[in-house]
Motif scaffolding. Structure first.
Motif, PDB file in Angstrom:
ATOM      1  N   SER A  23       8.236  14.235  -7.841  1.00 28.62           N
ATOM      2  CA  SER A  23       9.068  13.147  -7.337  1.00 28.62           C
ATOM      3  C   SER A  23       8.341  11.837  -7.591  1.00 28.62           C
ATOM      4  O   SER A  23       7.118  11.806  -7.752  1.00 28.62           O
ATOM      5  N   LEU A  24       9.108  10.767  -7.617  1.00 32.51           N
ATOM      6  CA  LEU A  24       8.522   9.440  -7.777  1.00 32.51           C
ATOM      7  C   LEU A  24       7.524   9.177  -6.655  1.00 32.51           C
ATOM      8  O   LEU A  24       6.409   8.713  -6.895  1.00 32.51           O
ATOM      9  N   GLU A  25       7.900   9.500  -5.432  1.00 30.18           N
ATOM     10  CA  GLU A  25       7.035   9.245  -4.281  1.00 30.18           C
ATOM     11  C   GLU A  25       5.725  10.032  -4.385  1.00 30.18           C
ATOM     12  O   GLU A  25       4.647   9.500  -4.106  1.00 30.18           O
ATOM     13  N   GLY A  26       5.807  11.284  -4.787  1.00 32.64           N
ATOM     14  CA  GLY A  26       4.618  12.109  -4.912  1.00 32.64           C
ATOM     15  C   GLY A  26       3.698  11.635  -6.028  1.00 32.64           C
ATOM     16  O   GLY A  26       2.481  11.583  -5.874  1.00 32.64           O
ATOM     17  N   ARG A  27       4.293  11.270  -7.165  1.00 32.87           N
ATOM     18  CA  ARG A  27       3.493  10.799  -8.291  1.00 32.87           C
ATOM     19  C   ARG A  27       2.837   9.463  -7.953  1.00 32.87           C
ATOM     20  O   ARG A  27       1.688   9.215  -8.319  1.00 32.87           O
ATOM     21  N   LEU A  28       3.561   8.585  -7.242  1.00 32.90           N
ATOM     22  CA  LEU A  28       2.986   7.307  -6.824  1.00 32.90           C
ATOM     23  C   LEU A  28       1.852   7.532  -5.833  1.00 32.90           C
ATOM     24  O   LEU A  28       0.795   6.897  -5.927  1.00 32.90           O
ATOM     25  N   THR A  29       2.035   8.433  -4.883  1.00 31.70           N
ATOM     26  CA  THR A  29       0.970   8.742  -3.921  1.00 31.70           C
ATOM     27  C   THR A  29      -0.269   9.256  -4.647  1.00 31.70           C
ATOM     28  O   THR A  29      -1.390   8.843  -4.336  1.00 31.70           O
ATOM     29  N   ASP A  30      -0.078  10.135  -5.631  1.00 32.61           N
ATOM     30  CA  ASP A  30      -1.212  10.637  -6.413  1.00 32.61           C
ATOM     31  C   ASP A  30      -1.944   9.487  -7.109  1.00 32.61           C
ATOM     32  O   ASP A  30      -3.177   9.421  -7.096  1.00 32.61           O
ATOM     33  N   LEU A  31      -1.187   8.576  -7.746  1.00 31.85           N
ATOM     34  CA  LEU A  31      -1.790   7.432  -8.436  1.00 31.85           C
ATOM     35  C   LEU A  31      -2.555   6.549  -7.465  1.00 31.85           C
ATOM     36  O   LEU A  31      -3.698   6.154  -7.732  1.00 31.85           O
TER      37      LEU A  31
END
Length: 126
Positions: A61-69
């Motif tokens: 998800s966008l939210e998950g990928r952003l959190t990872d970054l």
């Protein structure tokens, strides 16, 4: 000896956010402990943060990928002694079973009013 310069053109951070050249992720960054206005470039956002088609069943998800970054940015910044910038790699799932490594820069600089701001980008965005 101070020289006067005629400003031909200026492009503020606020304008870049309005134009979506920079994507404001401050709210999500604050949730992870960032204390400054934080943006990612549109290039990083479109090429890596928005999950590619076909990954719906892969937990992306966008939210998950952003959190990872953002989490990776936080770790790299804490480990860096470079001052206003750090460079690091982040793995992104691009297709089922295929990962890409993105080399990322995080640069702290002055905002439109001299306040500290963070911009996370790909090297070619600098």
């Amino acid at each position: 000896m101070a020289e006067e310069w005629n400003i031909i053109f200026s492009y503020t951070r606020k304008q870049a956010i309005e134009d979506r050249v920079l994507i404001d992720v401050t709210e999500q960054a604050n949730q992870l402990g960032f204390k400054v206005n934080t943006c990612v470039t549109d290039h990083l956002y479109a090429d890596y943060l928005v999950p590619p088609a076909g990954l719906e069943g892969e937990g992306q998800s966008l939210e998950g990928r952003l959190t990872d970054l953002l989490f990776r940015t936080l770790i790299a910044a804490k480990a860096s002694s470079a001052g206003d910038r750090t460079e690091f790699d982040v793995l992104f799932l691009m297709k089922p079973g295929r990962w890409n490594t993105a080399h990322v820069l995080a640069i702290m600089g002055p905002g439109d009013h001299g306040e500290p701001v963070l911009t996370i980008m790909l090297p070619e965005d600098e």
